[in-house]
Write an enzyme that holds these catalytic residues in place. Sequence first.
Site, mmCIF file in Angstrom:
data_model
loop_
_atom_site.group_PDB
_atom_site.id
_atom_site.type_symbol
_atom_site.label_atom_id
_atom_site.label_comp_id
_atom_site.label_asym_id
_atom_site.label_seq_id
_atom_site.Cartn_x
_atom_site.Cartn_y
_atom_site.Cartn_z
ATOM 1 N N THR A 151 -1.576 -8.208 0.281
ATOM 2 C CA THR A 151 -0.186 -7.770 0.419
ATOM 3 C C THR A 151 0.632 -8.858 1.107
ATOM 4 O O THR A 151 0.120 -9.926 1.453
ATOM 5 C CB THR A 151 -0.089 -6.480 1.262
ATOM 6 O OG1 THR A 151 -0.385 -6.791 2.639
ATOM 7 C CG2 THR A 151 -1.053 -5.414 0.769
ATOM 8 N N ILE B 113 0.823 -1.203 0.000
ATOM 9 C CA ILE B 113 0.000 0.000 0.000
ATOM 10 C C ILE B 113 0.859 1.255 0.000
ATOM 11 O O ILE B 113 0.580 2.223 -0.716
ATOM 12 C CB ILE B 113 -0.948 -0.005 1.215
ATOM 13 C CG1 ILE B 113 -1.969 -1.147 1.086
ATOM 14 C CG2 ILE B 113 -1.671 1.318 1.362
ATOM 15 C CD1 ILE B 113 -2.802 -1.364 2.332
ATOM 16 N N LYS C 1 -3.818 -1.095 16.298
ATOM 17 C CA LYS C 1 -4.647 -0.363 15.350
ATOM 18 C C LYS C 1 -5.681 0.511 16.059
ATOM 19 O O LYS C 1 -6.039 1.592 15.578
ATOM 20 C CB LYS C 1 -5.335 -1.340 14.389
ATOM 21 C CG LYS C 1 -4.358 -2.034 13.444
ATOM 22 C CD LYS C 1 -3.600 -1.031 12.588
ATOM 23 C CE LYS C 1 -2.657 -1.666 11.597
ATOM 24 N NZ LYS C 1 -1.955 -0.685 10.737
ATOM 25 N N TYR D 212 -2.118 -7.019 17.603
ATOM 26 C CA TYR D 212 -2.290 -6.275 16.352
ATOM 27 C C TYR D 212 -3.518 -5.368 16.442
ATOM 28 O O TYR D 212 -3.461 -4.179 16.088
ATOM 29 C CB TYR D 212 -2.432 -7.253 15.183
ATOM 30 C CG TYR D 212 -2.699 -6.585 13.849
ATOM 31 C CD1 TYR D 212 -1.716 -5.838 13.218
ATOM 32 C CD2 TYR D 212 -3.947 -6.705 13.223
ATOM 33 C CE1 TYR D 212 -1.955 -5.225 11.994
ATOM 34 C CE2 TYR D 212 -4.189 -6.100 11.997
ATOM 35 C CZ TYR D 212 -3.190 -5.366 11.384
ATOM 36 O OH TYR D 212 -3.430 -4.758 10.173
#
Length: 329
Positions: free
Chosen positions: A245, A55, A212, A208
């Site tokens: 990705t 990205i 975020k 994780y």
Amino acid sequence: MAAMALLSPLLPVLRNYYIALKVILQQLLCRAFVLPDLPRQDGKVAFVTGGSRGIGYYTAKHLAKHGMHVIIAGNNEADGNEAVRRIQQDTLNEKVEFLFCDLASMKSIRNCVQNFKAKNLGLHVLINNAGVMLVPESKTEDGFETHFGLNFLGHFLLTNLLLDTMRKSGTPYFNTRVVTVSSATHFNGELNFDDLQTSHCYSSHGAYAQSKLALVLFTYYLQHQLTAEGCYVTANSVDPGVVNTNLYQHVSWPGRFVKWLTGWLFLKTAEEGAFTSIYASISPDLEGIGGCYLYNGQRIKSADVTYNTEVQKKLWSESCKMAALPALS
């Protein structure tokens, strides 16, 4: 009780996969966001973390295509220089360069900022894009849990060190912009102020999601401070969606196999995943607008806890201590 103890580590995994499935279904059923025509940005400077691949690469490429002087910050010099070469070749914009920055090292972040400031450039867009996902339990150079330390705390420090340049670069006609890449997993995140490093009962999925969530809280409190100052800087957070990705390298092998088999059909491409970051960076629609969470080019509501100003302030205060920054006045 024993059953609950066994189930507890699985809960963050199940919640994250549930959110991912919901987003994938939305991506399949809803019209994909198409990047609109955006104005040229000649003379302006962008700083993109993790701009060597995925990205971040396509974000940097599109900003260079729109005439910006783009700084790609990353921790792999060979990849960074190759990304610079490709972007320069594809966009015919020579003002693309690489700066080494290891977000898992506060010393490296400070050195990177020092090297950037030595160039005597302005800074009009900062994109906090880099990150790791679901890595095994480990610590950064400074002793922080890797997701929290790299995804969140590294960007927290970087942003604060670059804010003075952004304040000077902003004008009433063009607010400079901090764009921070979060994720729908933040809806599953939980902040435990007694154990921000998740040293008890570690879960890569939980860690994780927490990182975020912290990024959204940080964005909102940053905007609160910028508004109070009356300076021409805005801060927004973006969700790229579920994107195909290399971040899935730490997913279990059945998951990686399914992703390899079906990713082209169900997941966004890395370029599509970059569209909302690009839009948030230079679209006139967001001029002077901050404190938003954007998905698919639209402003949407983030998790309820992200609007809790006491939680925002407490996280900011704790982060200042960990990053050795001046405390809130």
